[in-house]
Motif scaffolding. Structure first.
Motif, PDB file in Angstrom:
ATOM      1  N   THR A 114       0.824  -1.173   0.014  1.00  0.00           N
ATOM      2  CA  THR A 114      -0.006   0.116   0.154  1.00  0.00           C
ATOM      3  C   THR A 114       0.882   1.164   0.052  1.00  0.00           C
ATOM      4  OG1 THR A 114      -0.346  -0.163   2.497  1.00  0.00           O
ATOM      5  CG2 THR A 114      -1.927  -1.161   1.352  1.00  0.00           C
ATOM      6  N   VAL A 115       2.267   1.249   0.357  1.00  0.00           N
ATOM      7  CA  VAL A 115       3.125   2.268   0.448  1.00  0.00           C
ATOM      8  C   VAL A 115       3.245   2.817  -0.872  1.00  0.00           C
ATOM      9  CG1 VAL A 115       5.285   0.998   0.053  1.00  0.00           C
ATOM     10  CG2 VAL A 115       5.268   3.141   1.283  1.00  0.00           C
ATOM     11  N   HIS A 116       2.810   2.185  -1.897  1.00  0.00           N
ATOM     12  CA  HIS A 116       3.022   2.421  -3.437  1.00  0.00           C
ATOM     13  C   HIS A 116       1.657   2.892  -3.923  1.00  0.00           C
ATOM     14  CE1 HIS A 116       7.230   1.319  -4.148  1.00  0.00           C
ATOM     15  NE2 HIS A 116       6.977  -0.148  -3.410  1.00  0.00           N
ATOM     16  N   GLN A 117       0.878   2.934  -3.320  1.00  0.00           N
ATOM     17  CA  GLN A 117      -0.348   3.203  -3.887  1.00  0.00           C
ATOM     18  C   GLN A 117      -0.725   4.583  -4.346  1.00  0.00           C
ATOM     19  OE1 GLN A 117      -3.369   2.349  -0.962  1.00  0.00           O
ATOM     20  NE2 GLN A 117      -3.585   0.066  -1.664  1.00  0.00           N
ATOM     21  N   ILE A 118      -0.302   5.683  -3.717  1.00  0.00           N
ATOM     22  CA  ILE A 118      -0.456   7.128  -4.039  1.00  0.00           C
ATOM     23  C   ILE A 118       0.800   7.192  -5.492  1.00  0.00           C
ATOM     24  CG2 ILE A 118       0.151   9.536  -3.666  1.00  0.00           C
ATOM     25  CD1 ILE A 118      -0.896   9.041  -0.700  1.00  0.00           C
ATOM     26  N   PRO A 119       2.035   6.714  -5.381  1.00  0.00           N
ATOM     27  CA  PRO A 119       2.769   6.806  -6.551  1.00  0.00           C
ATOM     28  C   PRO A 119       2.194   6.308  -7.579  1.00  0.00           C
ATOM     29  CG  PRO A 119       4.065   6.431  -4.562  1.00  0.00           C
ATOM     30  CD  PRO A 119       2.780   6.199  -4.208  1.00  0.00           C
ATOM     31  N   ALA A 120       1.513   4.989  -7.287  1.00  0.00           N
ATOM     32  CA  ALA A 120       0.840   4.267  -8.589  1.00  0.00           C
ATOM     33  C   ALA A 120      -0.339   5.080  -9.300  1.00  0.00           C
ATOM     34  CB  ALA A 120       0.473   2.979  -8.117  1.00  0.00           C
ATOM     35  N   LEU A 121      -1.110   5.713  -8.300  1.00  0.00           N
ATOM     36  CA  LEU A 121      -2.211   6.338  -8.605  1.00  0.00           C
ATOM     37  C   LEU A 121      -1.918   7.501  -9.506  1.00  0.00           C
ATOM     38  CD1 LEU A 121      -4.618   5.974  -5.736  1.00  0.00           C
ATOM     39  CD2 LEU A 121      -5.027   5.034  -7.948  1.00  0.00           C
TER      40      LEU A 121
ATOM     41  N   GLY B 229       8.624  -2.116  -6.099  1.00  0.00           N
ATOM     42  CA  GLY B 229       9.498  -0.922  -6.662  1.00  0.00           C
ATOM     43  C   GLY B 229      10.477  -1.323  -7.471  1.00  0.00           C
ATOM     44  N   LEU B 230      10.871  -2.683  -7.524  1.00  0.00           N
ATOM     45  CA  LEU B 230      11.746  -3.224  -8.452  1.00  0.00           C
ATOM     46  C   LEU B 230      11.317  -3.503  -9.675  1.00  0.00           C
ATOM     47  CD1 LEU B 230      14.694  -4.384  -8.799  1.00  0.00           C
ATOM     48  CD2 LEU B 230      13.741  -6.405  -8.089  1.00  0.00           C
ATOM     49  N   MET B 231       9.941  -3.886  -9.700  1.00  0.00           N
ATOM     50  CA  MET B 231       9.389  -4.111 -11.132  1.00  0.00           C
ATOM     51  C   MET B 231       9.181  -2.807 -11.652  1.00  0.00           C
ATOM     52  SD  MET B 231       8.466  -7.243 -12.055  1.00  0.00           S
ATOM     53  CE  MET B 231       6.999  -7.125 -12.952  1.00  0.00           C
TER      54      MET B 231
ATOM     55  N   ASN C 251       6.348   0.463 -15.057  1.00  0.00           N
ATOM     56  CA  ASN C 251       4.956   0.723 -14.520  1.00  0.00           C
ATOM     57  C   ASN C 251       4.573  -0.073 -13.366  1.00  0.00           C
ATOM     58  OD1 ASN C 251       3.394  -1.889 -15.337  1.00  0.00           O
ATOM     59  ND2 ASN C 251       4.781  -1.692 -17.031  1.00  0.00           N
ATOM     60  N   TYR C 252       3.282   0.538 -12.742  1.00  0.00           N
ATOM     61  CA  TYR C 252       2.752  -0.135 -11.600  1.00  0.00           C
ATOM     62  C   TYR C 252       1.876  -1.336 -11.936  1.00  0.00           C
ATOM     63  CZ  TYR C 252       5.256   3.105  -8.458  1.00  0.00           C
ATOM     64  OH  TYR C 252       5.981   3.824  -7.525  1.00  0.00           O
ATOM     65  N   ARG C 253       1.378  -1.319 -13.306  1.00  0.00           N
ATOM     66  CA  ARG C 253       0.171  -2.155 -13.300  1.00  0.00           C
ATOM     67  C   ARG C 253       0.923  -3.625 -13.330  1.00  0.00           C
ATOM     68  NH1 ARG C 253      -1.677   0.339 -17.258  1.00  0.00           N
ATOM     69  NH2 ARG C 253      -3.453   1.347 -16.120  1.00  0.00           N
ATOM     70  N   GLU C 254       1.880  -3.893 -13.726  1.00  0.00           N
ATOM     71  CA  GLU C 254       2.297  -5.407 -13.887  1.00  0.00           C
ATOM     72  C   GLU C 254       2.464  -6.071 -12.452  1.00  0.00           C
ATOM     73  OE1 GLU C 254       5.555  -5.775 -16.744  1.00  0.00           O
ATOM     74  OE2 GLU C 254       4.385  -5.140 -18.481  1.00  0.00           O
ATOM     75  N   PRO C 255       3.080  -5.322 -11.676  1.00  0.00           N
ATOM     76  CA  PRO C 255       3.487  -5.912 -10.323  1.00  0.00           C
ATOM     77  C   PRO C 255       2.178  -5.890  -9.472  1.00  0.00           C
ATOM     78  CG  PRO C 255       4.472  -3.417 -10.290  1.00  0.00           C
ATOM     79  CD  PRO C 255       3.890  -3.953 -11.796  1.00  0.00           C
ATOM     80  N   TYR C 256       1.222  -4.844  -9.734  1.00  0.00           N
ATOM     81  CA  TYR C 256       0.022  -5.207  -8.922  1.00  0.00           C
ATOM     82  C   TYR C 256      -0.876  -6.624  -9.453  1.00  0.00           C
ATOM     83  CZ  TYR C 256       0.320  -1.558  -5.694  1.00  0.00           C
ATOM     84  OH  TYR C 256       0.752  -0.749  -4.377  1.00  0.00           O
ATOM     85  N   LEU C 257      -0.645  -6.678 -10.734  1.00  0.00           N
ATOM     86  CA  LEU C 257      -1.547  -7.742 -11.019  1.00  0.00           C
ATOM     87  C   LEU C 257      -0.664  -9.262 -10.664  1.00  0.00           C
ATOM     88  CD1 LEU C 257      -2.228  -6.724 -14.904  1.00  0.00           C
ATOM     89  CD2 LEU C 257      -3.709  -6.852 -12.979  1.00  0.00           C
TER      90      LEU C 257
END
Length: 447
Positions: free
Chosen positions: A277-284, A402-404, A410-416
């Motif tokens: 969840t720490v990445h949620q704001i950067p991802a959005l 973060g590594l992905m 992009n953030y889409r792939e790691p979250y999937l």
């Protein structure tokens, strides 16, 4: 007298009394208050201090954020010891020491001038939070309730959701004063809110002449299985003529069961995505959402997760807990898919609803299940060990995302990929069955 009840020997003449309200509910209220303050000032609110500190000293964000990663690692590493201390010396003493250390850590943090001082103060905060907040409060609540355990833990953990309300106040405080004053106020606040909450804590109702859930002594025959395993695989409507017994697993005995390791893997898989969840704001923001809107989304999740916690508290003690948490994980999976493919506001709404409810509902159930399967006596130690394994997954999640992003852009792939980890946990949860009880644990419930 049982191990872990030394407090009761000095408090025998100070038995908690209430004419109408079971004392366990006062523990729930005190714990919820503590959780609200901790969540608002640290878990959700500490980010408000991050930029002001980095900007003043010009430190690397990676080095500064390293303290947060260190906090997660240390917290998980010492969790079993915290659990042992709770079981051995009682929650009140442990929580008082933890609250004192946490407040002192924040006060020292307000006086730092070097990076090493930042790490030292943060280490003290880590120790304090481990001994004075979630683990000790959850263990205490689980010891005071059996048939209403999920409801009690849900109400207690609801404080974490309410804590989000403190974040805007914290941002305002820093803006009108400075980050040093803000940290000082937060530290003093831990003492003002935490010490009264700690004083309310008690080990077990039996040590004070009471029964779990507030059952009356004359009806104890109806609740002789105060710690009887609530096997979610059993038919709730089935009637058994077998005399119930108290469940009592030691930590070592629990770790020898298949159920324990199923829970480790299931909760670990869930922790992978929850920790990210720490990445949620950067991802959005990478999806084209403004930072202001992203902040509103996180606040909305906090509110919706509160509803999820309370809802699971209502149904968790009545329905099959395995199915409840499986549904919660399905909601998290769906919410993550909407998050990964965010392209309009409706996707954000769906993400908030599904993720918020799923995340919130899963929290009380997981700890209630742990107590159902392994009993109350050594719950603190067993829960601490479980949290240690969860920490491993919790550290991997943010690093993986973060590594992905660094590699794939992009953030889409790691979250999937993380969404798939939730799917993996569902069959592990649904196939849980009560472990065979050790012969020495088959003791009649004390009256």
């Amino acid at each position: 007298m049982a191990v872990g009840t030394q407090e009761s020997s000095t408090d025998e003449a100070q038995k908690p009394k209430s004419k109408n309200i079971f004392y366990g509910w006062w523990i729930v209220i005190a714990g919820s208050t503590s959780q609200a303050y901790t969540s608002g000032t640290f878990w959700q609110g500490f980010g408000a201090f991050f930029d002001p500190i980095v900007e003043q000293f010009g430190w690397s964000r990676a080095l500064t954020a390293g303290a947060v990663s260190l906090q997660r690692t240390e917290s998980g590493a010492i969790a079993p010891f915290v659990g042992w201390f709770i079981d051995k010396y009682g929650p009140r003493r442990v929580m008082l020491s933890g609250i004192f250390a946490t407040g002192l850590g924040f006060v020292l943090l307000s006086r730092i001038n070097n990076l090493w001082q930042f790490y030292v103060a943060f280490t003290l905060i880590t120790l304090g939070l481990s001994f004075g907040t979630f683990l000790v409060v959850t263990t205490t609540v689980a010891n005071w309730f059996v048939t209403r355990r999920t409801k009690a833990i849900a109400i207690m953990s609801a404080g974490s959701g309410l804590g989000g309300i403190l974040v805007p106040a914290l941002v305002w405080l820093i803006a009108v004063t400075d980050w040093r004053t803000g940290l000082l106020v937060v530290g003093i606040g831990y003492w003002l809110t935490g010490i009264p909450a700690a004083i309310v804590m008690r080990s077990r109702p039996e040590d004070y002449g009471m029964l779990p859930d507030g059952a009356q002594a004359e009806t104890a025959t109806d609740l002789e299985s105060a710690d009887e395993v609530v096997d979610s695989s059993e038919n709730k409507n089935s009637k058994s003529t077998k005399k119930p017994v108290e469940v009592e697993f030691t930590a070592r005995e629990a770790m020898r069961t298949r159920v324990f390791w199923q829970l480790v893997l299931a909760m670990g898989g869930s922790q992978l995505i929850m920790s990210a969840t720490v990445h949620q704001i950067p991802a959005l923001t990478s999806f084209g959402v403004s930072r202001t809107m992203a902040g509103m989304v996180i606040l909305a999740i906090s509110i919706v997760s509160l509803l999820g916690r309370l809802a699971s508290g209502v149904v968790g003690d009545k329905w099959d807990k395995r199915r409840v948490i499986a549904v919660a994980f399905v909601f998290q999976f769906i919410g993550t898919l909407f998050f990964a493919y965010t392209s309009n506001n409706w996707h954000l709404v769906a993400f908030v609803v599904f993720w918020g409810i799923g995340f919130g509902a899963s929290i009380p159930i997981r700890f209630s299940m742990l107590a159902d399967y392994f009993g109350r006596r050594h719950f603190g130690t067993i829960m601490g060990i479980m949290m240690t394994f969860s920490t491993v997954f919790g550290v991997v999640g943010p690093i993986f995302v973060g590594l992905m992003f660094d590699v794939r852009g992009n953030y889409r792939e790691p979250y999937l990929i993380l969404a798939a980890s939730i799917v993996f946990t569902i069959p592990l949860i649904l196939t849980l069955t009560a472990p065979n009880q050790p012969n020495r644990s088959r003791l009649p419930v004390r009256r």
